[in-house]
Enzyme design. Sequence first.
Site, mmCIF file in Angstrom:
data_model
loop_
_atom_site.group_PDB
_atom_site.id
_atom_site.type_symbol
_atom_site.label_atom_id
_atom_site.label_comp_id
_atom_site.label_asym_id
_atom_site.label_seq_id
_atom_site.Cartn_x
_atom_site.Cartn_y
_atom_site.Cartn_z
ATOM 1 N N ILE A 103 -18.805 48.841 142.419
ATOM 2 C CA ILE A 103 -18.455 49.605 140.971
ATOM 3 C C ILE A 103 -19.613 49.584 140.173
ATOM 4 O O ILE A 103 -19.906 49.649 139.169
ATOM 5 C CB ILE A 103 -18.081 48.212 139.610
ATOM 6 C CG1 ILE A 103 -18.440 46.775 139.476
ATOM 7 C CG2 ILE A 103 -16.816 47.724 140.052
ATOM 8 C CD1 ILE A 103 -18.292 46.357 138.151
ATOM 9 N N ALA A 104 -20.951 49.787 141.712
ATOM 10 C CA ALA A 104 -22.477 50.056 141.169
ATOM 11 C C ALA A 104 -23.015 51.327 140.740
ATOM 12 O O ALA A 104 -22.542 52.567 139.530
ATOM 13 C CB ALA A 104 -22.993 49.225 141.833
ATOM 14 N N ARG A 105 -22.457 52.230 142.222
ATOM 15 C CA ARG A 105 -23.165 53.866 142.095
ATOM 16 C C ARG A 105 -22.536 54.108 143.448
ATOM 17 O O ARG A 105 -22.225 53.857 145.011
ATOM 18 C CB ARG A 105 -24.809 54.026 142.121
ATOM 19 C CG ARG A 105 -24.648 54.403 140.481
ATOM 20 C CD ARG A 105 -24.417 55.150 139.778
ATOM 21 N NE ARG A 105 -24.958 55.409 138.086
ATOM 22 C CZ ARG A 105 -23.955 54.572 137.434
ATOM 23 N NH1 ARG A 105 -23.077 53.848 137.646
ATOM 24 N NH2 ARG A 105 -24.322 55.244 136.440
ATOM 25 N N GLU A 140 -19.603 62.087 144.356
ATOM 26 C CA GLU A 140 -18.143 61.972 143.165
ATOM 27 C C GLU A 140 -18.056 62.919 142.384
ATOM 28 O O GLU A 140 -19.310 63.130 142.202
ATOM 29 C CB GLU A 140 -17.429 60.491 142.515
ATOM 30 C CG GLU A 140 -19.019 60.565 141.935
ATOM 31 C CD GLU A 140 -19.259 58.661 140.720
ATOM 32 O OE1 GLU A 140 -18.891 58.283 141.788
ATOM 33 O OE2 GLU A 140 -18.966 59.495 139.731
ATOM 34 N N HIS A 163 -13.788 56.398 139.016
ATOM 35 C CA HIS A 163 -15.316 55.960 137.828
ATOM 36 C C HIS A 163 -15.192 54.973 136.419
ATOM 37 O O HIS A 163 -15.046 55.623 135.777
ATOM 38 C CB HIS A 163 -16.472 56.714 137.918
ATOM 39 C CG HIS A 163 -17.466 56.313 137.657
ATOM 40 N ND1 HIS A 163 -18.729 56.614 137.975
ATOM 41 C CD2 HIS A 163 -18.149 55.205 136.636
ATOM 42 C CE1 HIS A 163 -19.860 56.252 137.369
ATOM 43 N NE2 HIS A 163 -19.377 55.580 136.403
ATOM 44 N N ILE A 164 -14.424 53.894 136.400
ATOM 45 C CA ILE A 164 -13.324 53.624 134.746
ATOM 46 C C ILE A 164 -13.637 52.257 135.133
ATOM 47 O O ILE A 164 -13.156 51.769 134.075
ATOM 48 C CB ILE A 164 -11.749 54.016 134.937
ATOM 49 C CG1 ILE A 164 -11.733 53.462 136.249
ATOM 50 C CG2 ILE A 164 -11.684 55.383 135.012
ATOM 51 C CD1 ILE A 164 -9.907 52.984 135.738
ATOM 52 N N GLY A 178 -27.645 41.217 137.500
ATOM 53 C CA GLY A 178 -27.661 41.907 136.507
ATOM 54 C C GLY A 178 -26.440 40.826 134.841
ATOM 55 O O GLY A 178 -26.368 40.110 135.585
ATOM 56 N N ARG A 179 -26.749 41.708 133.635
ATOM 57 C CA ARG A 179 -25.774 41.638 132.993
ATOM 58 C C ARG A 179 -24.336 41.142 133.861
ATOM 59 O O ARG A 179 -23.282 40.460 133.451
ATOM 60 C CB ARG A 179 -25.837 42.272 131.835
ATOM 61 C CG ARG A 179 -27.216 41.340 130.841
ATOM 62 C CD ARG A 179 -27.081 43.057 129.907
ATOM 63 N NE ARG A 179 -27.950 43.989 130.657
ATOM 64 C CZ ARG A 179 -28.584 44.416 129.902
ATOM 65 N NH1 ARG A 179 -29.049 44.642 129.368
ATOM 66 N NH2 ARG A 179 -29.428 45.955 130.891
ATOM 67 N N ILE A 180 -23.768 42.421 134.272
ATOM 68 C CA ILE A 180 -22.139 42.378 134.652
ATOM 69 C C ILE A 180 -22.135 41.971 135.960
ATOM 70 O O ILE A 180 -21.338 41.565 135.646
ATOM 71 C CB ILE A 180 -22.292 44.291 135.477
ATOM 72 C CG1 ILE A 180 -22.674 44.784 134.077
ATOM 73 C CG2 ILE A 180 -20.544 44.107 135.690
ATOM 74 C CD1 ILE A 180 -22.247 46.211 134.280
ATOM 75 N N ARG A 238 -32.907 40.883 143.488
ATOM 76 C CA ARG A 238 -34.476 41.456 143.677
ATOM 77 C C ARG A 238 -34.960 40.088 143.379
ATOM 78 O O ARG A 238 -36.283 39.918 144.170
ATOM 79 C CB ARG A 238 -35.028 42.404 142.507
ATOM 80 C CG ARG A 238 -34.891 44.244 143.701
ATOM 81 C CD ARG A 238 -35.301 44.926 142.829
ATOM 82 N NE ARG A 238 -34.818 44.700 141.534
ATOM 83 C CZ ARG A 238 -34.880 45.788 140.490
ATOM 84 N NH1 ARG A 238 -35.476 46.258 140.849
ATOM 85 N NH2 ARG A 238 -34.239 45.542 139.368
HETATM 86 C C1 8YV Z 1 -20.280 55.582 132.387
HETATM 87 C C2 8YV Z 1 -21.666 53.836 133.984
HETATM 88 O O1 8YV Z 1 -18.698 55.394 132.465
HETATM 89 O O2 8YV Z 1 -22.141 53.121 132.145
HETATM 90 C C3 8YV Z 1 -22.871 53.519 133.506
HETATM 91 O O3 8YV Z 1 -23.511 53.559 134.277
HETATM 92 O O4 8YV Z 1 -21.090 54.076 135.145
HETATM 93 C C4 8YV Z 1 -20.061 53.998 133.004
HETATM 94 O O5 8YV Z 1 -20.129 52.921 132.611
HETATM 95 C C5 8YV Z 1 -20.410 56.940 133.375
HETATM 96 O O6 8YV Z 1 -22.186 56.651 134.031
HETATM 97 C C6 8YV Z 1 -20.261 57.965 132.367
HETATM 98 O O7 8YV Z 1 -21.272 57.741 131.336
#
Ligand code: 8YV
Length: 326
Positions: free
Chosen positions: A238-240, A269, A287-288, A156-158, A179
Amino acid sequence: MSKPQILLARAIFPEVIERLSAHFDVETNQADDIWSKQIFIERLKEKVGVLTTGGERIDAEVLRACPKVRICANMAVGYNNFDLEAMTTAGVLGTNAPDVLTETTADFGFALLMATARRVTESEHFLRAGQWTKWSYDLFAGAEVHGSTLGIIGMGRIGQGIARRGAHGFGMNVIYHNRSRLTPQAEADCKAKYVSKEELLRTADHVVLVVPYSPASHHTIGAAELALMKPSACLINIARGGIVDDKALAEALKNKRIAAAGLDVFEGEPVVTPELLKVPNVVLTPHIASATIPTRRAMAMLAADNLIAFLSGQAALTPLNPFAVR
Ligand code: 8YV
């Protein structure tokens, strides 16, 4: 005339509260307490809108208990905290905060990749612990970044932002899996080649995960996928949390099945799988990835603008389920 009532679930920039207060009667949480679901429901009951972060779950139970709610504006691009189907059924609009965080998050993805490949935090711990007594030719020798093969899962964009950094800044050979394939123009812009997930895992020197979380993407990387990766490879998430099987990863890192990992997100988390804390070859951050003040402000302002637009009868800026609306 009294103003519509909204809730801000977490502490937020004072200027965002000020902006919202011109339109709404705003209940804040500037103490930044983490509310139980019950307390969240109590606070939300009389409100027509809420500004959420990724931490507040909006599901059928919440929607049933808070029938006045019309919009939930997430201050995040990811929205796996929303049960979008239940929201659509209830006629509640969900919005997210895309675009404003793309470049900042891609910067961080690259920072984590660099720190992981070049063993930045591991070597700093060594130095701080007073263990540095002499230079040696292989002291904290890491993996090459420039000229290596960068595999991106989730384009995606990121993901595209990371690809551009790798291709144009570091001369990396970029491969990706998604996908759907990008357009030829978008592929050319980030000099990226589409491959199967298996080929990506087998050939990438660095694998970066940027896929949104859904039940379908749960454990995209588990023991079987880690087994396909090069022993010299680095894995960056850096996803989830939940995209990676953290227990399987800790095992793979312990056994040197892969060289190293960089993780900004975790299953469960802010609790981190204890096994991950014990292995040295992993860079861990809380998560920064989107955490710069200008970006977090832009995310919060976008969420606020969604609330203002929608609740004043205009179209929301970044709707997720625009057909839901009552
Ligand atoms: C957020 C993120 O800081 O945008 C997202 O999906 O994971 C992070 O940038 C976090 O979800 C808190 O809202």
